[in-house]
Design an enzyme around this catalytic site. Structure first.
Site, short mmCIF file in Angstrom:
data_model
loop_
_atom_site.label_atom_id
_atom_site.label_comp_id
_atom_site.label_asym_id
_atom_site.label_seq_id
_atom_site.Cartn_x
_atom_site.Cartn_y
_atom_site.Cartn_z
N ASP A 1 0.81 -1.43 0.30
CA ASP A 1 0.06 -0.30 -0.42
C ASP A 1 1.16 1.18 -0.17
O ASP A 1 1.66 0.66 0.76
CB ASP A 1 -1.11 -0.25 1.32
CG ASP A 1 -2.06 1.40 1.21
OD1 ASP A 1 -2.84 0.91 1.50
OD2 ASP A 1 -1.67 2.21 0.84
N TYR B 1 -2.24 9.93 -2.89
CA TYR B 1 -1.72 11.52 -3.69
C TYR B 1 -1.34 12.36 -3.05
O TYR B 1 -0.84 12.98 -4.06
CB TYR B 1 -3.45 11.92 -3.35
CG TYR B 1 -5.02 10.95 -3.88
CD1 TYR B 1 -4.64 9.96 -5.16
CD2 TYR B 1 -6.24 11.77 -4.20
CE1 TYR B 1 -5.96 9.38 -5.13
CE2 TYR B 1 -7.26 11.14 -4.57
CZ TYR B 1 -6.62 9.66 -5.09
OH TYR B 1 -7.77 9.11 -5.78
N ARG C 1 -0.41 15.19 8.72
CA ARG C 1 -1.15 13.82 9.90
C ARG C 1 -0.51 14.21 11.29
O ARG C 1 -1.51 14.11 12.87
CB ARG C 1 -1.10 12.23 9.51
CG ARG C 1 -1.76 11.84 8.07
CD ARG C 1 -1.44 10.93 7.49
NE ARG C 1 -1.76 11.01 6.27
CZ ARG C 1 -2.00 9.59 5.55
NH1 ARG C 1 -2.16 8.51 7.17
NH2 ARG C 1 -2.35 9.82 4.53
N ASP D 1 -3.86 2.23 -5.22
CA ASP D 1 -2.51 2.12 -4.32
C ASP D 1 -2.30 0.71 -3.75
O ASP D 1 -1.62 1.19 -2.91
CB ASP D 1 -2.92 3.42 -3.54
CG ASP D 1 -3.27 3.17 -2.42
OD1 ASP D 1 -4.18 3.04 -2.26
OD2 ASP D 1 -2.34 3.80 -1.05
N GLU D 2 -2.57 0.18 -3.93
CA GLU D 2 -2.62 -1.03 -3.24
C GLU D 2 -2.99 -2.45 -4.35
O GLU D 2 -3.57 -2.28 -4.99
CB GLU D 2 -3.96 -1.40 -2.13
CG GLU D 2 -3.61 -1.00 -1.00
CD GLU D 2 -5.50 -0.59 -0.67
OE1 GLU D 2 -5.23 -2.36 0.13
OE2 GLU D 2 -6.03 -0.39 -0.20
P1 DGT Z 1 -2.17 5.84 3.65
O1 DGT Z 1 -2.08 4.62 3.34
O2 DGT Z 1 -2.85 5.84 4.89
O3 DGT Z 1 -0.81 6.35 4.42
O4 DGT Z 1 -3.33 7.18 2.77
P2 DGT Z 1 -3.17 7.25 1.27
O5 DGT Z 1 -3.39 8.61 1.36
O6 DGT Z 1 -2.59 6.28 0.70
O7 DGT Z 1 -4.85 6.36 2.13
P3 DGT Z 1 -5.75 5.18 1.23
O8 DGT Z 1 -4.34 4.27 0.55
O9 DGT Z 1 -6.64 5.04 2.02
O10 DGT Z 1 -6.35 5.54 0.22
C1 DGT Z 1 -5.09 5.86 -1.74
C2 DGT Z 1 -5.65 7.18 -1.92
O11 DGT Z 1 -7.37 7.16 -2.47
C3 DGT Z 1 -5.53 8.15 -1.13
O12 DGT Z 1 -3.86 8.88 -1.29
C4 DGT Z 1 -6.89 8.97 -1.68
C5 DGT Z 1 -7.84 8.78 -2.19
N1 DGT Z 1 -8.61 7.90 -0.90
C6 DGT Z 1 -8.95 7.88 -0.36
N2 DGT Z 1 -9.78 7.31 1.10
C7 DGT Z 1 -10.62 8.56 0.40
C8 DGT Z 1 -12.24 8.65 -0.07
O13 DGT Z 1 -13.04 8.30 0.77
N3 DGT Z 1 -12.72 9.50 -0.65
C9 DGT Z 1 -12.24 9.54 -2.32
N4 DGT Z 1 -12.65 10.56 -2.77
N5 DGT Z 1 -10.50 9.40 -1.85
C10 DGT Z 1 -10.05 8.69 -1.25
MG MG Z 2 -2.16 4.00 1.12
#
Ligand code: DGT
Ligand code: MG
Length: 605
Positions: free
Chosen positions: A28, A33, A65, A120-121
């Site tokens: 992951d 983004y 964060r 991203d997974e």
């Molecule tokens: P992490 O994995 O906790 O370090 O953080 P992220 O940002 O990679 O979060 P992740 O893996 O849950 O989701 C990947 C991307 O998907 C994230 O960068 C933005 C998008 N995303 C996540 N959750 C949502 C959501 O609820 N709504 C929308 N529109 N986009 C989302």
């Molecule tokens: Mg992620």
């Protein structure tokens, strides 16, 4: 290396069966983004960064964060906890999708099944690779271990998962070295556990769990909803029966579960609660369709609809060019507002499109202005079928998608490369631009959007690769056509060109039929000029290297073939009895004899 004991030992290893035979990695990307934006603009690295979609911060970098900015926070709340939060729009998913594809491609280099999950997974089944490496000796675990166990499992899974942790570390390192993204990984004997332990050490780290820790680990999850395959409906039903945590689910009897779920579902729920999951890693293929939607308050004028479609088409063509496949089907979607019912519903129409709309120049897919106009005509024709223009209409969304593709061959040795460079491509399927009504779909949803947003649909539509090779039909048209060629078509038919290498898996029929050339407009005006054409004709007129060709052979086509193929053909023509080529149906020939290029050259009948 960092072996961390997360919890005290829960139970001795009692697994001796094959259930631990697999080694699965889940990767992951950290604050995905936000990392994409930080790589595009390094100045953003030093500041707390939030990615905004509408009024929500969908993700933030780890700097933000630290201030308490959480995923999916309202912008107003995020700015309250972090006043110096830098906000960047994340409405355009183009760069995220491109980054996602690059990461996927890096993972494919391990030649193991890779299943993409969202943007991203990825799951990677490294079982076979681990088996190869297990003899090499190094069994050091890399990263964290969930709940270190003293007893070695007799099936050898500990050793295998340690080796898998080394592979995970290599993968993460390569993603970082090649693309600059930090990632987290989970390593386990099944997908469920690999995914669930992945975020235990965020960011930029990895965690391995051994099978005997599964039950104990699962019991730490506070809600059954934490289990990825348990959705909101199942959660509701479980909660209504007082099963709230995963521990509650572990304690629930199978009989009790069977009262509320099907027998299969009850067993699956029970297994999941214990950390058991036998679902395979399914190799992800390319998206089945590539589409974009634009939603807005309301549009009631045809010219406005046309403008919306035109803008969507421009963006869609960028995506298709990146994808590289040639679309052969186009779908138009509308969301109509029903004033009486205060609701909206979607309707779609699609039709086949001629691949000749697209050209390939220096290996890149392109569409000429005339091609774009043709597409717009098709789009508006579909629109006219969906809307009765004699009555008022109100639309809240328009969508465009290319829904079927021809595969293009890659690889230096592919014969298709000889035929595809600077050529336009036309299908032998006799595709018509006439719209059909073969695929009309409808669904109903509440009218909602207030502002105009564009949705990228291609990632939502990623589907596993088909198990059987897809049949693809081609007619390839060479770049330089002389007037003579157009007026008097060649006599050589290269029929049923079957490839005996890996390409065979993808292309089953490839035809170069100069009779069809006159149907196709010239591909590249810059290069496709008269002097080019006459030069190439001159070569042929001077005899080139096809003196031995039978009279039915188009010498220019022959001369365009690589040397080895020319030699092979010449040998066959010299001594037809030794050849596999028959003048009967190439299909029959192919069935009985091994593949050879010779079989695909048959005289024009
Ligand atoms: P992490 O994995 O906790 O370090 O953080 P992220 O940002 O990679 O979060 P992740 O893996 O849950 O989701 C990947 C991307 O998907 C994230 O960068 C933005 C998008 N995303 C996540 N959750 C949502 C959501 O609820 N709504 C929308 N529109 N986009 C989302
Ligand atoms: Mg992620």
């Amino acid at each position: 290396m960092d072996d961390t004991i997360m919890q005290s030992s829960s139970s001795a290893c009692s697994y001796v069966d094959n259930e631990h035979s697999r080694s699965i990695i889940h990767i992951d990307v950290d604050c995905f983004y936000a990392q994409v934006e930080m790589l595009r603009n390094p100045e953003l690295r030093a500041v707390p960064l939030g990615i905004q979609q509408k009024n929500i911060v969908v993700t933030s970098n780890y700097e933000a964060r630290n201030y308490g900015v959480q995923k999916c926070m309202l912008v107003t709340d995020a700015v309250k906890v972090c006043p110096n939060l830098k906000l960047v729009s994340g409405e355009d998913l183009h760069n995220y999708r491109a980054a996602s594809n690059k990461i996927f491609e890096v993972l494919l280099t391990w030649k193991c099944p890779v299943e993409k999950l969202g943007m991203d997974e990825n799951f990677i089944d490294v079982t076979k690779l681990v088996e190869e490496k297990v003899k090499s000796g190094n069994q050091t675990l890399i990263g964290h271990m969930y709940n270190e166990m003293s007893m070695e499992c007799p099936c050898g899974c500990h050793t295998r998962l340690k080796i898998a942790s080394q592979i995970a570390s290599d993968m993460r390192q390569k993603i970082y070295n090649d693309l600059g993204y930090t990632t987290c990984a989970g390593i386990a004997h099944n997908k469920l556990l690999a995914k669930l332990v992945c975020p235990l050490h965020k960011p930029n780290d990895q965690t391995t769990i051994f099978p005997e820790s599964a039950e104990g680990f699962m019991s730490t999850l506070q809600s059954v909803r934490c289990i990825p395959s348990i959705g909101s409906k199942t959660t509701e039903t479980l909660i209504s029966h007082n099963i709230i945590s995963v521990s509650d689910l572990q304690k629930a009897s199978l009989e009790e579960l069977k009262k509320n779920f099907s027998s299969d579902m009850a067993v699956r729920l029970k297994n999941l609660s214990l950390g058991e999951d036998s679902t395979p890693v399914k190799q992800t293929g390319r998206p089945q369709s590539i589409g974009l939607e634009d939603s807005f308050k309301t549009v009631s004028v045809k010219s406005e609809v046309e403008d919306k479609f035109s803008a969507l088409l421009q963006r869609l063509l960028v995506l298709v060019r990146e994808d590289g496949r040639i679309p052969v089907s186009l779908r138009v979607t509308l969301r109509k507002k029903d004033a009486k019912r205060l609701s909206s519903h979607r309707e779609s129409r699609q039709c086949q499109i001629s691949p000749s709309i697209f050209t390939i120049t220096n290996g890149t897919l392109a569409v000429t202005d005339a091609g774009q106009q043709k597409l717009m005509t098709i789009i508006m024709r579909l629109f006219n079928k969906l809307i009765d223009l004699s009555k008022p209409f109100h639309l809240t969304l328009v969508g465009l998608a290319f829904t079927k593709f021809q595969e293009r061959m890659t690889g230096r040795s592919s014969i298709v490369n000889y035929l595809m460079n600077d050529i336009s491509v036309q299908s032998v399927l006799n595709l018509q631009n006439d719209c059909d009504t073969s695929a009309t779909s409808m669904d109903y949803s509440a009218a909602s959007p207030s502002s105009s947003t564009t949705t990228d649909l291609s990632d939502a539509e990623v589907e596993p690769s088909p198990k059987k090779p897809k049949k693809v039909n081609w007619i390839a048209k060479r770049r330089c056509l002389s007037k003579e060629e157009v007026a008097s078509p060649s006599k050589l038919k290269v029929g049923e060109l079957r490839l005996n290498s890996k390409e065979l898996e993808k292309v089953s029929e490839l035809r170069l039929n100069s009779r069809d050339r006159s149907l196709t407009p010239r591909a590249s005006p810059a290069k496709d000029n008269l002097s080019d054409a006459s030069d190439s004709m001159k070569d042929v007129a001077e005899g080139g290297n096809c003196d031995d060709c039978p009279s039915y052979v188009d010498k220019e086509v022959f001369n365009a073939l690589p040397d080895e193929m020319q030699q092979e053909l010449k040998a066959m023509w010299k001594n037809p009895s030794s050849s596999e080529v028959q003048r009967s149906s190439p299909r029959t020939t192919n069935k009985a004899k091994p593949n050879t290029i010779l079989k695909y050259f048959v005289p024009h009948k």
